[in-house]
Design a protein around this motif. Structure first.
Motif, mmCIF file in Angstrom:
data_model
loop_
_atom_site.group_PDB
_atom_site.id
_atom_site.type_symbol
_atom_site.label_atom_id
_atom_site.label_comp_id
_atom_site.label_asym_id
_atom_site.label_seq_id
_atom_site.Cartn_x
_atom_site.Cartn_y
_atom_site.Cartn_z
ATOM 1 N N ALA A 128 0.837 -1.204 0.000
ATOM 2 C CA ALA A 128 0.000 0.000 0.000
ATOM 3 C C ALA A 128 0.872 1.254 0.000
ATOM 4 C CB ALA A 128 -0.920 -0.005 1.211
ATOM 5 N N ARG A 129 1.954 1.229 0.763
ATOM 6 C CA ARG A 129 2.863 2.382 0.793
ATOM 7 C C ARG A 129 3.474 2.637 -0.578
ATOM 8 N NH1 ARG A 129 4.454 -0.169 6.039
ATOM 9 N NH2 ARG A 129 3.513 1.132 7.662
ATOM 10 N N THR A 130 3.803 1.577 -1.293
ATOM 11 C CA THR A 130 4.376 1.718 -2.631
ATOM 12 C C THR A 130 3.377 2.371 -3.580
ATOM 13 O OG1 THR A 130 5.810 -0.199 -2.344
ATOM 14 C CG2 THR A 130 5.332 0.467 -4.602
ATOM 15 N N VAL A 131 2.108 1.949 -3.513
ATOM 16 C CA VAL A 131 1.074 2.538 -4.358
ATOM 17 C C VAL A 131 0.911 4.024 -4.039
ATOM 18 C CG1 VAL A 131 -1.375 2.488 -4.969
ATOM 19 C CG2 VAL A 131 -0.129 0.342 -4.601
ATOM 20 N N ILE A 132 0.870 4.347 -2.760
ATOM 21 C CA ILE A 132 0.731 5.745 -2.332
ATOM 22 C C ILE A 132 1.910 6.577 -2.845
ATOM 23 C CG2 ILE A 132 0.748 7.279 -0.321
ATOM 24 C CD1 ILE A 132 -1.907 5.840 -0.705
ATOM 25 N N ARG A 133 3.103 6.033 -2.707
ATOM 26 C CA ARG A 133 4.301 6.753 -3.150
ATOM 27 C C ARG A 133 4.318 6.926 -4.676
ATOM 28 N NH1 ARG A 133 7.516 3.844 -0.612
ATOM 29 N NH2 ARG A 133 8.095 2.386 -2.260
ATOM 30 N N ASP A 134 3.940 5.880 -5.395
ATOM 31 C CA ASP A 134 3.943 5.958 -6.862
ATOM 32 C C ASP A 134 2.957 6.994 -7.381
ATOM 33 O OD1 ASP A 134 5.865 4.007 -6.930
ATOM 34 O OD2 ASP A 134 4.505 2.380 -7.488
ATOM 35 N N HIS A 135 1.872 7.217 -6.647
ATOM 36 C CA HIS A 135 0.871 8.209 -7.048
ATOM 37 C C HIS A 135 1.114 9.571 -6.412
ATOM 38 C CE1 HIS A 135 -1.292 4.606 -8.408
ATOM 39 N NE2 HIS A 135 -2.050 5.413 -9.120
ATOM 40 N N ASP A 136 2.182 9.675 -5.629
ATOM 41 C CA ASP A 136 2.556 10.944 -4.989
ATOM 42 C C ASP A 136 1.381 11.542 -4.210
ATOM 43 O OD1 ASP A 136 4.359 12.947 -4.303
ATOM 44 O OD2 ASP A 136 3.818 14.209 -6.025
ATOM 45 N N LEU A 137 0.749 10.690 -3.387
ATOM 46 C CA LEU A 137 -0.423 11.117 -2.633
ATOM 47 C C LEU A 137 -0.029 11.689 -1.269
ATOM 48 C CD1 LEU A 137 -2.675 8.028 -3.424
ATOM 49 C CD2 LEU A 137 -2.788 10.288 -4.484
ATOM 50 N N PRO A 138 -0.724 12.742 -0.808
ATOM 51 C CA PRO A 138 -0.369 13.397 0.459
ATOM 52 C C PRO A 138 -0.940 12.688 1.681
ATOM 53 C CG PRO A 138 -2.205 14.535 -0.524
ATOM 54 C CD PRO A 138 -1.828 13.444 -1.497
ATOM 55 N N VAL A 139 -0.653 11.402 1.805
ATOM 56 C CA VAL A 139 -1.078 10.625 2.972
ATOM 57 C C VAL A 139 0.030 9.647 3.336
ATOM 58 C CG1 VAL A 139 -3.530 10.747 2.334
ATOM 59 C CG2 VAL A 139 -2.167 8.782 1.634
ATOM 60 N N ARG A 140 -0.037 9.117 4.535
ATOM 61 C CA ARG A 140 0.878 8.058 4.929
ATOM 62 C C ARG A 140 0.074 6.845 5.382
ATOM 63 N NH1 ARG A 140 3.504 8.489 10.730
ATOM 64 N NH2 ARG A 140 1.768 9.265 11.955
ATOM 65 N N VAL A 141 0.714 5.690 5.306
ATOM 66 C CA VAL A 141 0.066 4.428 5.651
ATOM 67 C C VAL A 141 0.569 3.970 7.014
ATOM 68 C CG1 VAL A 141 -0.265 2.012 4.999
ATOM 69 C CG2 VAL A 141 -0.119 3.789 3.220
ATOM 70 N N LEU A 142 -0.351 3.689 7.933
ATOM 71 C CA LEU A 142 -0.017 3.208 9.268
ATOM 72 C C LEU A 142 -0.554 1.798 9.462
ATOM 73 C CD1 LEU A 142 -0.945 6.324 11.448
ATOM 74 C CD2 LEU A 142 1.359 5.498 10.963
ATOM 75 N N ASP A 143 0.264 0.938 10.017
ATOM 76 C CA ASP A 143 -0.158 -0.419 10.365
ATOM 77 C C ASP A 143 -0.180 -0.523 11.882
ATOM 78 O OD1 ASP A 143 -0.674 -3.098 10.601
ATOM 79 O OD2 ASP A 143 1.323 -3.748 9.949
ATOM 80 N N THR A 144 -1.366 -0.630 12.459
ATOM 81 C CA THR A 144 -1.481 -0.700 13.919
ATOM 82 C C THR A 144 -1.398 -2.131 14.440
ATOM 83 O OG1 THR A 144 -3.892 -0.935 13.951
ATOM 84 C CG2 THR A 144 -2.999 1.316 13.859
ATOM 85 N N GLY A 145 -1.391 -3.083 13.517
ATOM 86 C CA GLY A 145 -1.455 -4.476 13.926
ATOM 87 C C GLY A 145 -2.884 -4.982 14.022
ATOM 88 N N PHE A 146 -3.845 -4.053 14.031
ATOM 89 C CA PHE A 146 -5.264 -4.402 14.101
ATOM 90 C C PHE A 146 -6.018 -3.907 12.860
ATOM 91 C CE2 PHE A 146 -3.750 -4.345 18.443
ATOM 92 C CZ PHE A 146 -4.320 -5.478 18.987
ATOM 93 N N ALA A 147 -5.495 -2.862 12.215
ATOM 94 C CA ALA A 147 -6.077 -2.303 10.994
ATOM 95 C C ALA A 147 -4.996 -1.510 10.270
ATOM 96 C CB ALA A 147 -7.268 -1.406 11.316
ATOM 97 N N ILE A 148 -5.290 -1.152 9.029
ATOM 98 C CA ILE A 148 -4.417 -0.249 8.280
ATOM 99 C C ILE A 148 -5.117 1.093 8.188
ATOM 100 C CG2 ILE A 148 -3.326 0.210 6.058
ATOM 101 C CD1 ILE A 148 -3.048 -2.804 5.696
ATOM 102 N N HIS A 149 -4.371 2.157 8.451
ATOM 103 C CA HIS A 149 -4.930 3.503 8.446
ATOM 104 C C HIS A 149 -4.213 4.374 7.424
ATOM 105 C CE1 HIS A 149 -7.116 3.264 12.445
ATOM 106 N NE2 HIS A 149 -6.331 2.199 12.495
ATOM 107 N N LEU A 150 -4.954 5.327 6.874
ATOM 108 C CA LEU A 150 -4.391 6.394 6.047
ATOM 109 C C LEU A 150 -4.541 7.691 6.823
ATOM 110 C CD1 LEU A 150 -5.970 5.462 2.585
ATOM 111 C CD2 LEU A 150 -3.760 4.748 3.522
#
Length: 234
Positions: A128-150
């Motif tokens: 998911a981080r790679t997709v976000i980076r490739d699209h130059d999107l102004p968000v970050r990807v967080l993995d809490t261990g229970f869900a993935i957040h933007l």
């Protein structure tokens, strides 16, 4: 001198199955009873946090959505430094990408979120981080261990802790933070003392001033007893 405690919820005062540790609840209540302010900090929604605060016995001071929202007491104004629109736009791109690979992304509680986006942890966060980076999107990807957040960049539990400290009339140096996940790193670094429970991943343990011997809620209780002078709990 420590005057407040900021604690993560899932994986910190719960076990791996999200069952809350009763000794941790008793510890929080004992802190509140002697005048130590307790802030619950989580990736969860405000409505979830409100119910939890009521049941545990805090005054409703929270950090929610991984720092995307925060509030001083139940009657305080909800602050929303996050950017939900940017996160939703990024989610749609991720959704299209993974749908083409035969994977459906399950959005969590979108109608109850003010600042971030959360979805089921059925994909690799790094992809998911790679997709976000490739699209130059102004968000970050967080993995809490229970869900993935933007989440919007520059917004995290640490920034919320600093802002909330000002509203509480405290310095971050007067606060201790306890957590277990990568979304807790900035919070541990911002607080005067940052503690990772033993089940935390390597990056979170490295960011902490102290790592407990015990895991999950037992580690939380261990940390409180060590750092709050004269506190022995009930």
């Amino acid at each position: 001198m420590l005057k407040a405690l900021v604690t993560d919820v899932d994986g910190t005062i719960t076990d791996r199955r999200r069952r809350i540790n009763t000794a941790a609840v008793e510890t929080i209540r004992s802190l509140v009873d002697v005048g130590i302010e307790v802030v619950l900090a989580s990736g969860n929604t405000v409505c979830f946090m409100d119910g939890l605060c009521k049941m545990v016995g805090t005054d409703g001071t929270i950090i929610g959505e991984n720092g995307g929202v925060y509030r001083r007491t139940f009657s305080g104004t909800l602050r929303i430094p996050g950017d939900k629109n940017a996160c939703l736009a990024a989610f749609e791109i991720l959704k299209d990408y993974f749908t083409e690979k035969g994977v459906e992304l399950e959005l969590y509680s979108a109608q109850y979120r003010f600042a971030d986006v959360a979805f089921a942890r059925n994909i690799a966060p790094d992809e998911a981080r790679t997709v976000i980076r490739d699209h130059d999107l102004p968000v970050r990807v967080l993995d809490t261990g229970f869900a993935i957040h933007l989440q919007a960049p520059g917004i995290n539990k640490g920034t919320a802790l600093r802002d909330l400290a000002g509203e509480m009339g405290l310095s971050p140096s007067e606060m201790m933070a306890i957590g277990d996940s990568e979304n807790d790193i900035e919070m541990l670094e911002a607080a005067g003392i940052g503690v990772a429970v033993a089940n935390a991943p390597a990056a979170t343990r490295a960011a902490a001033d102290r790592v407990t011997k015990e895991s999950y809620g037992d580690g939380f209780v261990e940390a409180v007893k060590e750092y709050f002078d004269g506190f022995e709990g009930r």
